[in-house]
Design an enzyme around this catalytic site. Sequence first.
Site, PDB file in Angstrom:
ATOM      1  N   ASP A  12     -35.913 -48.099  68.929  1.00 28.49           N
ATOM      2  CA  ASP A  12     -37.074 -48.593  69.664  1.00 28.49           C
ATOM      3  C   ASP A  12     -38.013 -47.412  69.878  1.00 28.49           C
ATOM      4  O   ASP A  12     -37.615 -46.255  69.732  1.00 28.49           O
ATOM      5  CB  ASP A  12     -36.617 -49.169  71.020  1.00 28.49           C
ATOM      6  N   SER A  13     -39.243 -47.718  70.271  1.00 24.20           N
ATOM      7  CA  SER A  13     -40.189 -46.654  70.585  1.00 24.20           C
ATOM      8  C   SER A  13     -39.733 -45.856  71.807  1.00 24.20           C
ATOM      9  O   SER A  13     -40.184 -44.735  72.014  1.00 24.20           O
ATOM     10  CB  SER A  13     -41.561 -47.264  70.875  1.00 24.20           C
ATOM     11  N   CYS A  75     -37.731 -52.715  68.592  1.00 26.43           N
ATOM     12  CA  CYS A  75     -39.130 -52.627  69.016  1.00 26.43           C
ATOM     13  C   CYS A  75     -39.940 -53.705  68.293  1.00 26.43           C
ATOM     14  O   CYS A  75     -39.962 -53.755  67.060  1.00 26.43           O
ATOM     15  CB  CYS A  75     -39.665 -51.239  68.663  1.00 26.43           C
ATOM     16  N   GLU A 153     -42.173 -50.445  83.526  1.00 25.58           N
ATOM     17  CA  GLU A 153     -41.597 -49.094  83.631  1.00 25.58           C
ATOM     18  C   GLU A 153     -41.735 -48.546  85.042  1.00 25.58           C
ATOM     19  O   GLU A 153     -40.929 -47.744  85.502  1.00 25.58           O
ATOM     20  CB  GLU A 153     -42.223 -48.168  82.583  1.00 25.58           C
ATOM     21  N   CYS A 185     -42.113 -58.646  73.180  1.00 30.06           N
ATOM     22  CA  CYS A 185     -42.111 -57.220  73.536  1.00 30.06           C
ATOM     23  C   CYS A 185     -40.818 -56.930  74.285  1.00 30.06           C
ATOM     24  O   CYS A 185     -40.352 -57.757  75.079  1.00 30.06           O
ATOM     25  CB  CYS A 185     -43.319 -56.890  74.420  1.00 30.06           C
ATOM     26  N   HIS A 187     -40.155 -55.159  76.745  1.00 31.16           N
ATOM     27  CA  HIS A 187     -40.208 -55.025  78.201  1.00 31.16           C
ATOM     28  C   HIS A 187     -40.286 -56.358  78.948  1.00 31.16           C
ATOM     29  O   HIS A 187     -39.974 -56.433  80.124  1.00 31.16           O
ATOM     30  CB  HIS A 187     -41.425 -54.184  78.602  1.00 31.16           C
TER      31      HIS A 187
HETATM   32  N1  DGL Z   1     -41.087 -51.382  72.431  1.00 29.63           N
HETATM   33  C1  DGL Z   1     -42.455 -51.853  72.334  1.00 29.63           C
HETATM   34  C2  DGL Z   1     -42.471 -53.290  71.786  1.00 29.63           C
HETATM   35  O1  DGL Z   1     -41.514 -54.032  71.897  1.00 29.63           O
HETATM   36  C3  DGL Z   1     -43.156 -51.775  73.677  1.00 29.63           C
HETATM   37  C4  DGL Z   1     -43.456 -50.362  74.133  1.00 29.63           C
HETATM   38  C5  DGL Z   1     -44.381 -49.613  73.192  1.00 29.63           C
HETATM   39  O2  DGL Z   1     -45.571 -49.975  73.099  1.00 29.63           O
HETATM   40  O3  DGL Z   1     -43.929 -48.668  72.559  1.00 29.63           O
HETATM   41  O4  DGL Z   1     -43.444 -53.678  71.213  1.00 29.63           O
END
Ligand code: DGL
Length: 265
Positions: A12-13, A75, A153, A185, A187
Site C-alpha cells: 500500500d502507499s 492500495c 489518519e 479507498c 481508509h
Molecule cells: N491507499 C490509498 C488508496 O487506497 C489512500 C492513501 C493515498 O492516497 O496514498 O487509494
Amino acid sequence: MNGHISRIGVFDSGIGGLTVLKCLLDLVPAREMIYLGDTARLPYGTKSPRTIVRYSLQCGRFLAEKGVDMLVVACNTASAHAVPALREELHIPVVGVVEAGSRAAVETGGRKIGVIGTSSTIQSRAYELTIQGLMPDARIFTKACPLFVPLVEEGWCEDEITAMVARRYLAGLVQEHVDTLLLGCTHYPLIKGVIASVMGEGVTIVDSAYSTAREVRDLVGGEVDGGTAPHVEFYLTDTSPAFVEIGGRFLGGDIVSVIDVDLHV
Ligand code: DGL
C-alpha cells in the site's frame, strides 16, 4: 490450502492497506504475510499515473524478491493504475482491490452504483470501466473524497467534522439515489458508519478491503485455522512513530515491530 500459495505480499502507499491485511488475516490461511507500506512517498492518491506505476513496480519487485507467491495490491490508487504493469512484470498472481471490489459491488444486485475514492482513483475511471465490463447496464456515479484520508489518519472517525465533510461529498450520490456505494479507498472502512448514515437506509455499502480478502481466500483455498496465526512482517519506507499508533487502529491490533527499507530508487 493450495500448496503453492503460503506467502502473501501486500503493499500500500502507507498504512491504509492494513485494513486489507486485517481482512486477509481473518479470512486467508497463509503461513506468512509480508506487508510493505511506502510511507516515505504517500499519498499516492494525488499523484500522476506515471509516478504511481513507477512506485508500484518498485513495491512489487521488493516483495517478489522476498519470495512471495502472490501479490495483493491493497492500495486502491495503485490498483487503479498499476495492476497490468505488475502482472506483466511479476510471474506470480496479482490481486487488486479494484477488480475484487467491482465484482462485489455487482454481486449486490444493485443497478445504480456509487464509487468513492482518491482523486487519482476516480480520475483513472478504473472502477467505472471494470463495473461496466461486468454489468453493462449499470449506472455508475463517482466522487473523489480526498479529505477523508487525512480525517481518518487524524482519528476523527466518528467526528461531526467528518460527518459534515461526508454530507458535502456525498450529497450528489444521495440525490441520485444510488442503491450501492463502493468504498474505493483503504481508509474509508474506518468511517463506514458515518458514510452509511449520510447515505441513508437501503444503500448497500461495499468494502473493497473485505471483498479482496474474500477473493484471495477463494484463490488460496482452505480455511483459517484459529490456532495458528500467520507470521506477519511489516516493512516501511519511512518508520515514523505515528505508524505504530495509527497503524494499530487500522489493523485492530498491535504492530510489534517494523523494518525500515530502502527501495533503492
Ligand atoms: N491507499 C490509498 C488508496 O487506497 C489512500 C492513501 C493515498 O492516497 O496514498 O487509494
